[in-house]
Write an enzyme that holds these catalytic residues in place. Structure first.
Site, PDB file in Angstrom:
ATOM      1  CB  CYS A 140      25.744  29.990  30.834  1.00  0.00           C
ATOM      2  SG  CYS A 140      26.403  30.607  32.392  1.00  0.00           S
ATOM      3  CB  CYS A 141      20.502  30.933  31.248  1.00  0.00           C
ATOM      4  SG  CYS A 141      20.945  32.684  31.208  1.00  0.00           S
ATOM      5  CB  CYS A 181      25.125  38.332  31.226  1.00  0.00           C
ATOM      6  SG  CYS A 181      25.969  36.762  30.953  1.00  0.00           S
ATOM      7  CB  CYS A 207      17.333  33.870  32.182  1.00  0.00           C
ATOM      8  SG  CYS A 207      15.861  33.698  33.181  1.00  0.00           S
TER       9      CYS A 207
HETATM   10  S1  SF4 Z   1      22.960  35.566  32.894  1.00  0.00           S
HETATM   11 FE1  SF4 Z   1      25.005  35.065  32.042  1.00  0.00          FE
HETATM   12  S2  SF4 Z   1      26.279  34.289  33.734  1.00  0.00           S
HETATM   13 FE2  SF4 Z   1      24.116  34.313  34.392  1.00  0.00          FE
HETATM   14  S3  SF4 Z   1      23.423  32.262  34.062  1.00  0.00           S
HETATM   15 FE3  SF4 Z   1      22.851  33.432  32.217  1.00  0.00          FE
HETATM   16  S4  SF4 Z   1      24.596  33.310  30.765  1.00  0.00           S
HETATM   17 FE4  SF4 Z   1      25.268  32.538  32.799  1.00  0.00          FE
END
Ligand code: SF4
Length: 261
Positions: free
Chosen positions: A131-132, A215, A238
């Site tokens: 996701c990041c 998160c 991240c």
């Molecule tokens: S912090 Fe969480 S919602 Fe944001 S990009 Fe990363 S995994 Fe995705």
């Protein structure tokens, strides 16, 4: 240091900046105050095509205020993962107006990539690294694509691995400026008071480090400020930052403090 090349020159002839340039800049600005250094850098156009990359997190106001005082036309880029808190977006808008920043922009994830890889919007729940990668790392890389240099808000005190952060360093062929590299937590707090800067609205609710809404959770008194990031996951970064050379303004730190996104 030679004249910084412009975008097309850099692509055709290689990086505009070398380690020797970073060394020379570090030497030139040794002992010079942060605001004075920024004023000179901008006035003499020593950074080439430059931008600040900010999360508008709990400590971002300090760097943004310094930049605005030095030159409010310096570009500021906000990486919006589309998973941000409403409070962060409101804080961003208020801060931009308050500080008089005149060149701000937003980068967001590629809609086609989101459709292919995070159609439900729930990838954070089963694959936060993935996701990041699509919501932060790729947009961030796009934002930096045309830059000769960029300005980060990271500080040495944020991590035991980040001692002795140089003010100027080379990262992936770009000059990276860490104006707050030698600031300690007390310096930031004092600057907030001295400049009467607004606080991120979630800070008072126990969010000492603010990232994406799914998160991020509040931390208990005495808990590590970043304990609320990716709580329950073996994840502290991240992925925005290069191994061994991490962090922008909030985002890639071992538990400890406020990195960039
Ligand atoms: S912090 Fe969480 S919602 Fe944001 S990009 Fe990363 S995994 Fe995705």
């Amino acid at each position: 240091m030679g004249e910084p090349a412009r975008d097309i020159d850099r692509i055709e002839t290689g990086p505009a900046f070398t380690q020797a340039d970073a060394d020379a800049l570090n030497a030139r600005f040794t002992g010079v105050g942060t605001l004075d250094m920024l004023r000179v850098l901008f006035a003499e156009n020593l950074l080439g095509e430059v931008a600040v990359v900010s999360s508008f997190g709990t400590e971002s106001a300090v760097l943004l205020d310094l930049v605005a005082r030095a030159d409010p036309t310096v570009p500021v880029v906000f990486v919006d993962t589309l998973k941000m808190f409403e409070e962060t977006l409101a804080y961003r808008d208020a801060l931009i107006e308050r500080l008089g920043l005149r060149n701000t922009s937003v980068v967001q994830p590629d809609p086609a990539v989101l459709a292919a890889k995070d159609e439900t919007g729930l990838r954070w729940s089963y694959d936060p690294d993935g996701c990041c990668a699509i919501r932060k790392v790729e947009p961030m890389a796009r934002a930096k694509a045309g830059l000769d240099s960029w300005i980060s808000g990271r500080k040495a005190f944020q991590s035991v691995t980040r001692q002795d952060i140089p003010r100027f360093e080379i990262e992936e062929g770009r000059l990276k400026l860490n104006p707050l590299g030698d600031w300690v937590k007390a310096d930031l707090e004092a600057y907030f008071v001295e400049r009467d800067l607004p606080r991120h609205p979630l800070e008072a609710k126990g969010f000492l480090s603010v990232g994406c809404e799914p998160c991020t959770s509040p931390v208990a008194p005495g808990e590590d400020p970043r304990a609320g990031r990716w709580r329950g996951w073996d994840k502290t970064e991240c992925g925005i930052h290069s191994p061994g050379n991490a962090d922008a303004d909030d985002g890639a730190l071992p538990p400890g403090y406020e990195p960039f996104l």
